[in-house]
Motif scaffolding. Structure first.
Motif, PDB file in Angstrom:
ATOM      1  N   TYR A 191       0.844  -1.215   0.000  1.00 26.31           N
ATOM      2  CA  TYR A 191       0.000   0.000   0.000  1.00 26.31           C
ATOM      3  C   TYR A 191       0.869   1.251   0.000  1.00 26.31           C
ATOM      4  CZ  TYR A 191      -2.841   3.718   2.067  1.00 26.31           C
ATOM      5  OH  TYR A 191      -3.448   4.924   2.330  1.00 26.31           O
ATOM      6  N   TYR A 192       1.912   1.240   0.798  1.00 20.79           N
ATOM      7  CA  TYR A 192       2.794   2.407   0.921  1.00 20.79           C
ATOM      8  C   TYR A 192       3.489   2.714  -0.405  1.00 20.79           C
ATOM      9  CZ  TYR A 192       6.731   5.226   2.653  1.00 20.79           C
ATOM     10  OH  TYR A 192       7.670   6.209   2.846  1.00 20.79           O
ATOM     11  N   LEU A 193       3.969   1.688  -1.092  1.00 19.38           N
ATOM     12  CA  LEU A 193       4.645   1.922  -2.370  1.00 19.38           C
ATOM     13  C   LEU A 193       3.685   2.491  -3.411  1.00 19.38           C
ATOM     14  CD1 LEU A 193       6.949  -1.233  -2.672  1.00 19.38           C
ATOM     15  CD2 LEU A 193       7.573   1.092  -1.972  1.00 19.38           C
ATOM     16  N   GLY A 194       2.398   2.145  -3.287  1.00 17.47           N
ATOM     17  CA  GLY A 194       1.409   2.705  -4.194  1.00 17.47           C
ATOM     18  C   GLY A 194       1.229   4.203  -4.028  1.00 17.47           C
ATOM     19  N   LEU A 195       1.648   4.765  -2.890  1.00 20.10           N
ATOM     20  CA  LEU A 195       1.580   6.212  -2.664  1.00 20.10           C
ATOM     21  C   LEU A 195       2.752   6.933  -3.311  1.00 20.10           C
ATOM     22  CD1 LEU A 195       0.692   6.224   1.154  1.00 20.10           C
ATOM     23  CD2 LEU A 195      -0.887   6.309  -0.790  1.00 20.10           C
ATOM     24  N   TRP A 196       3.746   6.174  -3.778  1.00 13.21           N
ATOM     25  CA  TRP A 196       4.978   6.780  -4.284  1.00 13.21           C
ATOM     26  C   TRP A 196       5.279   6.443  -5.737  1.00 13.21           C
ATOM     27  CZ3 TRP A 196       8.179   9.919  -1.237  1.00 13.21           C
ATOM     28  CH2 TRP A 196       7.858   9.987   0.110  1.00 13.21           C
ATOM     29  N   PHE A 197       4.863   5.268  -6.196  1.00 12.42           N
ATOM     30  CA  PHE A 197       5.269   4.804  -7.521  1.00 12.42           C
ATOM     31  C   PHE A 197       4.073   4.718  -8.464  1.00 12.42           C
ATOM     32  CE2 PHE A 197       8.689   3.299  -4.828  1.00 12.42           C
ATOM     33  CZ  PHE A 197       9.816   3.540  -5.608  1.00 12.42           C
ATOM     34  N   GLN A 245       1.922   3.495 -11.832  1.00 10.44           N
ATOM     35  CA  GLN A 245       1.747   2.137 -12.329  1.00 10.44           C
ATOM     36  C   GLN A 245       2.922   1.683 -13.206  1.00 10.44           C
ATOM     37  OE1 GLN A 245      -0.165  -0.260 -11.778  1.00 10.44           O
ATOM     38  NE2 GLN A 245      -2.132   0.436 -11.006  1.00 10.44           N
ATOM     39  N   ALA A 246       3.430   2.563 -14.045  1.00 13.99           N
ATOM     40  CA  ALA A 246       4.491   2.176 -14.976  1.00 13.99           C
ATOM     41  C   ALA A 246       5.776   1.788 -14.261  1.00 13.99           C
ATOM     42  CB  ALA A 246       4.767   3.312 -15.957  1.00 13.99           C
ATOM     43  N   TYR A 247       5.916   2.197 -12.989  1.00  8.73           N
ATOM     44  CA  TYR A 247       7.135   1.898 -12.221  1.00  8.73           C
ATOM     45  C   TYR A 247       6.888   0.884 -11.112  1.00  8.73           C
ATOM     46  CZ  TYR A 247       9.178   6.083 -14.369  1.00  8.73           C
ATOM     47  OH  TYR A 247       9.659   7.006 -15.266  1.00  8.73           O
ATOM     48  N   ARG A 248       5.621   0.542 -10.890  1.00 13.51           N
ATOM     49  CA  ARG A 248       5.292  -0.207  -9.674  1.00 13.51           C
ATOM     50  C   ARG A 248       5.834  -1.631  -9.688  1.00 13.51           C
ATOM     51  NH1 ARG A 248      -0.515   1.342  -8.088  1.00 13.51           N
ATOM     52  NH2 ARG A 248       0.517   3.366  -8.230  1.00 13.51           N
ATOM     53  N   GLY A 249       5.817  -2.267 -10.867  1.00 13.41           N
ATOM     54  CA  GLY A 249       6.330  -3.630 -10.949  1.00 13.41           C
ATOM     55  C   GLY A 249       7.793  -3.701 -10.554  1.00 13.41           C
ATOM     56  N   ARG A 250       8.590  -2.792 -11.093  1.00 16.62           N
ATOM     57  CA  ARG A 250      10.001  -2.781 -10.744  1.00 16.62           C
ATOM     58  C   ARG A 250      10.211  -2.432  -9.277  1.00 16.62           C
ATOM     59  NH1 ARG A 250      11.356   1.028 -15.709  1.00 16.62           N
ATOM     60  NH2 ARG A 250       9.110   1.319 -15.459  1.00 16.62           N
ATOM     61  N   ALA A 251       9.394  -1.507  -8.760  1.00 17.04           N
ATOM     62  CA  ALA A 251       9.539  -1.114  -7.360  1.00 17.04           C
ATOM     63  C   ALA A 251       9.242  -2.281  -6.431  1.00 17.04           C
ATOM     64  CB  ALA A 251       8.613   0.056  -7.046  1.00 17.04           C
ATOM     65  N   ILE A 252       8.123  -2.973  -6.688  1.00 14.15           N
ATOM     66  CA  ILE A 252       7.752  -4.088  -5.826  1.00 14.15           C
ATOM     67  C   ILE A 252       8.766  -5.223  -5.934  1.00 14.15           C
ATOM     68  CG2 ILE A 252       6.027  -5.901  -5.482  1.00 14.15           C
ATOM     69  CD1 ILE A 252       3.876  -3.828  -6.078  1.00 14.15           C
ATOM     70  N   SER A 253       9.217  -5.509  -7.152  1.00  8.00           N
ATOM     71  CA  SER A 253      10.185  -6.600  -7.300  1.00  8.00           C
ATOM     72  C   SER A 253      11.510  -6.258  -6.639  1.00  8.00           C
ATOM     73  CB  SER A 253      10.395  -6.923  -8.781  1.00  8.00           C
ATOM     74  OG  SER A 253      10.974  -5.846  -9.482  1.00  8.00           O
ATOM     75  N   ARG A 254      11.896  -4.984  -6.647  1.00  6.59           N
ATOM     76  CA  ARG A 254      13.165  -4.606  -6.020  1.00  6.59           C
ATOM     77  C   ARG A 254      13.091  -4.640  -4.507  1.00  6.59           C
ATOM     78  NH1 ARG A 254      14.318   0.425 -10.202  1.00  6.59           N
ATOM     79  NH2 ARG A 254      14.877  -0.892 -11.981  1.00  6.59           N
ATOM     80  N   PHE A 255      11.925  -4.343  -3.944  1.00  5.85           N
ATOM     81  CA  PHE A 255      11.789  -4.465  -2.497  1.00  5.85           C
ATOM     82  C   PHE A 255      11.569  -5.936  -2.116  1.00  5.85           C
ATOM     83  CE2 PHE A 255       7.343  -5.218  -1.126  1.00  5.85           C
ATOM     84  CZ  PHE A 255       7.561  -5.634   0.178  1.00  5.85           C
ATOM     85  N   TYR A 256      10.744  -6.624  -2.902  1.00  2.40           N
ATOM     86  CA  TYR A 256      10.387  -8.001  -2.595  1.00  2.40           C
ATOM     87  C   TYR A 256      11.550  -8.954  -2.855  1.00  2.40           C
ATOM     88  CZ  TYR A 256       6.745 -11.568  -1.926  1.00  2.40           C
ATOM     89  OH  TYR A 256       5.968 -12.576  -1.443  1.00  2.40           O
TER      90      TYR A 256
END
Length: 432
Positions: A130-136, A138-149
């Motif tokens: 949820y928190y990453l959705g406040l910052w990233f 859609q076009a960047y969200r996959g990379r953001a989640i995979s880099r944290f996950y």
């Protein structure tokens, strides 16, 4: 040559990624390590405390019951009080409880501490999504989640590398090696909670390291993404009844629970099927963490580039099913080791793309509740399957029955995902 808007976008996303993802990723690495490090402690802990496979499987799975029950309340609290304070609170409590696992002596104590650990950690993962959705956007969200996950498979690297050394501390200061392992791997969560409290901003507006122009660009970009998603229901909880959300709950149930059933016994299973000693199994688990990280990064990048989520989930699920089938039936230790590495790559490839789907199905106002529900209800499988796994081990005297059934669950997940993909394509193609 880049335009001023492109430069603004690039600068904003680079600053956000570097400021947030390493810190959040480190937190998740520690959380994942603390929930599964009993897999390395289990052989000696179970022998010294007299725990059967059923006791161990039931206790190992109890973590996920309290975790599931408190997912939604925790995420609602995070949205109300802010990520910085709430995530720090989660970390300090789970660190203390994780270390207290070293004090257990009876099955009831083991059950109680595992249940409390799940309650303490509840909300961290969906809260971060949820928190990453406040910052990233859609076009960047996959990379953001995979880099944290990616911290989840890397946790296996850390555990595999240090578990042998910690277990060899057996007898130091009157503690068993498994007690040293649990204490040493729980303490970092308490320390890191102070770092989160000081350095994690709640929202982009609180980030002193973003310029006014960057904040304005991000706000506009996120608003445009949100407008493209279906209008919010009257209540965020109504989103939980949507067929797409229920399908994601089912997929999470049939792929997460079986994986944890295996993982909580992985060092023991791998020792039996490969003939490796404890230290060598640790290195194999560490290598699996690296293939998992590679699979997660590749699928996160590819799913963003192609803007396709469903095949990026279904195909790795099929690959995991095949790898488990090989591990269950192959008599060759080298083949089993290769299959294990492939399984880790496929499993974490699924994990890298799965959590992109909710934000593309429901409105952002419902994402916090939806992610918590999908994760929480799916985590029930992480209680059921380890318990059944332990019962099967005690009934048959080995792990072959459990291993043979794992491919079925992952194929079921792939089938549901392909059905969801077809339904979504039909809805998009239908005339207005």
């Amino acid at each position: 040559m880049a335009t001023s808007d492109e430069a603004l976008e690039r600068g904003a996303m680079k600053a956000i990624a570097w400021r947030l993802l390493p810190l959040i990723g480190l937190g998740y690495l520690i959380s994942y390590m603390d929930r599964v490090n009993i897999s390395f402690a289990a052989p000696t802990m179970n022998a010294q405390l007299g725990f059967t496979a059923s006791v161990y499987g039931f206790g190992g799975g109890l973590f996920f019951i309290s975790y599931a029950l408190l997912e939604i309340p925790s995420n609602l609290a995070l949205a109300r009080v802010g990520a910085r304070r709430w995530i720090a609170r989660i970390m300090v409590t789970w660190g203390v409880v994780a270390m207290s696992m070293a004090l257990v002596r009876t099955p009831m104590q083991f059950y109680a501490v595992r249940f409390l650990l799940g309650a303490a950690e509840a909300g961290f993962f969906p809260g971060v999504i949820y928190y990453l959705g406040l910052w990233f956007p859609q076009a960047y969200r996959g990379r953001a989640i995979s880099r944290f996950y990616i911290a989840a498979p890397l946790a296996s690297v850390v555990m595999g590398a240090v578990a042998g050394s910690l277990l060899r501390l057996d007898g130091a200061l009157g503690l068993h090696g498994w007690q040293w392992l649990l204490i040493a791997e729980g303490a970092p969560a308490v320390i890191l909670s102070l770092v989160f409290l000081k350095f994690l901003p709640d929202r982009p507006g609180d980030a002193a390291w973003l310029s006014v122009e960057q904040k304005a660009w991000l706000e506009a970009r996120l608003a445009a993404d949100n407008a493209a998603v279906a209008a919010p229901d009257h209540s965020p909880f109504r989103a939980l009844l949507r067929p797409e959300v229920l399908a994601l709950v089912a997929i999470n149930f049939v792929y997460l629970g079986p994986y944890y059933a295996f993982t909580l016994s992985a060092p023991t299973v791998l020792r039996g099927s490969t003939g490796l000693d404890a230290t060598q199994v640790g290195y194999l688990v560490a290598a699996g963490g690296l293939t998992g990280a590679a699979g997660m990064a590749a699928v996160g990048w590819s799913s963003d580039r192609l803007r396709e989520r469903y095949l990026h989930l279904a195909l790795p699920l099929v690959a995991v099913a095949g790898a488990f089938a090989v591990m269950a039936w192959s008599p060759s230790p080298p083949v089993v080791m290769v299959a294990y590495l492939a399984m880790m790559g496929g499993y974490f490839a699924v994990s890298g793309a799965f959590w992109l789907a909710p934000s593309e199905i429901v409105h952002p106002r419902a994402v916090a509740v939806t992610v918590a529900a999908i994760n929480g209800l799916g985590q029930v499988g992480s209680f059921v399957f380890p318990w059944l796994w332990g019962l099967a081990k005690d009934s048959t005297g080995g792990y072959h029955t459990g291993m043979s059934l794992l491919p079925v669950t992952f194929l079921a997940g792939a089938a549901i995902m392909l059905g969801l993909r077809q339904a979504r394509r039909g809805r998009i193609a239908a005339p207005a």
